[in-house]
Design a protein around this motif. Structure first.
Motif, PDB file in Angstrom:
ATOM      1  N   LYS A 158      -8.944  10.772  -8.064  1.00  0.00           N
ATOM      2  CA  LYS A 158      -9.649  10.065  -9.139  1.00  0.00           C
ATOM      3  C   LYS A 158      -9.549  10.845 -10.451  1.00  0.00           C
ATOM      4  O   LYS A 158      -9.237  10.295 -11.501  1.00  0.00           O
ATOM      5  N   SER A 198       1.444   6.662  -6.885  1.00  0.00           N
ATOM      6  CA  SER A 198       0.318   7.444  -7.410  1.00  0.00           C
ATOM      7  C   SER A 198       0.509   8.933  -7.095  1.00  0.00           C
ATOM      8  O   SER A 198       0.187   9.789  -7.909  1.00  0.00           O
ATOM      9  N   LEU A 213       1.926   1.792  -3.477  1.00  0.00           N
ATOM     10  CA  LEU A 213       0.816   2.301  -4.300  1.00  0.00           C
ATOM     11  C   LEU A 213       0.596   3.799  -4.069  1.00  0.00           C
ATOM     12  O   LEU A 213       0.388   4.568  -5.012  1.00  0.00           O
ATOM     13  N   ASP A 271      -7.412   6.226 -14.962  1.00  0.00           N
ATOM     14  CA  ASP A 271      -7.411   4.752 -14.844  1.00  0.00           C
ATOM     15  C   ASP A 271      -6.385   4.236 -13.845  1.00  0.00           C
ATOM     16  O   ASP A 271      -6.483   3.101 -13.372  1.00  0.00           O
ATOM     17  N   ASP A 272      -5.379   5.074 -13.538  1.00  0.00           N
ATOM     18  CA  ASP A 272      -4.366   4.629 -12.565  1.00  0.00           C
ATOM     19  C   ASP A 272      -4.921   4.608 -11.133  1.00  0.00           C
ATOM     20  O   ASP A 272      -4.282   4.058 -10.239  1.00  0.00           O
ATOM     21  N   PHE A 273      -6.064   5.232 -10.932  1.00  0.00           N
ATOM     22  CA  PHE A 273      -6.666   5.206  -9.591  1.00  0.00           C
ATOM     23  C   PHE A 273      -7.480   3.919  -9.463  1.00  0.00           C
ATOM     24  O   PHE A 273      -8.713   3.927  -9.481  1.00  0.00           O
ATOM     25  N   THR A 274      -6.776   2.827  -9.329  1.00  0.00           N
ATOM     26  CA  THR A 274      -7.415   1.507  -9.262  1.00  0.00           C
ATOM     27  C   THR A 274      -8.083   1.341  -7.892  1.00  0.00           C
ATOM     28  O   THR A 274      -7.755   2.066  -6.946  1.00  0.00           O
ATOM     29  N   PRO A 275      -8.996   0.373  -7.766  1.00  0.00           N
ATOM     30  CA  PRO A 275      -9.621   0.136  -6.454  1.00  0.00           C
ATOM     31  C   PRO A 275      -8.579  -0.133  -5.373  1.00  0.00           C
ATOM     32  O   PRO A 275      -8.740   0.301  -4.219  1.00  0.00           O
ATOM     33  N   GLU A 276      -7.501  -0.799  -5.740  1.00  0.00           N
ATOM     34  CA  GLU A 276      -6.440  -1.113  -4.776  1.00  0.00           C
ATOM     35  C   GLU A 276      -5.711   0.163  -4.320  1.00  0.00           C
ATOM     36  O   GLU A 276      -5.426   0.345  -3.132  1.00  0.00           O
ATOM     37  N   THR A 277      -5.436   1.059  -5.269  1.00  0.00           N
ATOM     38  CA  THR A 277      -4.772   2.328  -4.931  1.00  0.00           C
ATOM     39  C   THR A 277      -5.707   3.181  -4.082  1.00  0.00           C
ATOM     40  O   THR A 277      -5.292   3.796  -3.093  1.00  0.00           O
ATOM     41  N   ARG A 278      -6.985   3.183  -4.448  1.00  0.00           N
ATOM     42  CA  ARG A 278      -7.966   3.943  -3.665  1.00  0.00           C
ATOM     43  C   ARG A 278      -8.014   3.432  -2.225  1.00  0.00           C
ATOM     44  O   ARG A 278      -7.993   4.219  -1.278  1.00  0.00           O
ATOM     45  N   GLN A 319       0.832  -1.208   0.000  1.00  0.00           N
ATOM     46  CA  GLN A 319       0.000   0.000   0.000  1.00  0.00           C
ATOM     47  C   GLN A 319       0.867   1.258   0.000  1.00  0.00           C
ATOM     48  O   GLN A 319       0.536   2.248  -0.659  1.00  0.00           O
TER      49      GLN A 319
END
Ligand code: HEM
Length: 137
Positions: free
Chosen positions: A105, A14, A10, A110-117, A7
């Motif tokens: 976001k 980001s 990530l 698209d780089d703001f994936t659910p995992e990054t969020r 995390q």
């Protein structure tokens, strides 16, 4: 802090992508925040560009000390005390956190994936919980 090493990666990666557009990101952030709650506008007395720079600098410091949260802790505690002086309340952290997630976001696409969020949500909870613990209301 309940963040995994993955995390931390990530968040760091980001944030690097948002930093080059930090002035724009700060603008999106405050526009979004004030659309959620226009009454928050009156708390900000300074120049918004300057304020945007401070916000990004603080986020930079938070992100760069993710691997050493013991350094971050006293900084956040002092930041919380100053925020009490600005008239900030514990309840303000929800719109601020949501505005920040919205900014990421828009900035990351698209780089703001659910995992990054999810990683950012975990960090924001840590920051907000630490600051709120220092505040009376
Ligand atoms: C997510 C955690 C937050 C971070 C990292 C953060 C960061 C900062 C920083 C670095 C400053 C510059 C002044 C200083 O260092 O004392 C500042 C000022 C300020 N922040 Fe925050 N903040 C956070 C949460 C909030 C919340 C929840 C509010 C409520 C709306 C808020 C409202 C303000 C205001 C009103 C100022 C002073 C503006 C002025 O000078 O007129 N902040 N913040």
């Amino acid at each position: 802090m309940a963040l995994t090493a993955h995390q931390v990666t990530l968040i760091t990666e980001s944030f690097k992508k948002v930093e080059p557009i930090s002035l724009k990101a700060a603008e999106i952030f405050y526009d979004t925040l004030f659309s959620y709650d226009p009454s928050l506008k009156s708390l900000f007395k300074g120049d918004m560009k300057q304020q945007g720079r401070k916000l990004m600098a603080m986020l930079h410091a938070a992100v760069s000390t993710l691997n050493a949260p013991e350094q971050l802790l006293p900084v956040l505690q002092q930041l919380a005390k100053r925020h009490e002086g600005y008239g900030v309340k514990k309840s303000h952290f929800t719109p601020v956190g949501n505005a920040l997630l919205h900014t990421l976001k828009v900035g990351l696409g698209d780089d703001f994936t659910p995992e990054t969020r999810a990683a950012w949500v975990a960090l924001l909870h840590f920051v907000a919980d630490t600051m709120k613990a220092e505040m009376a209301a």
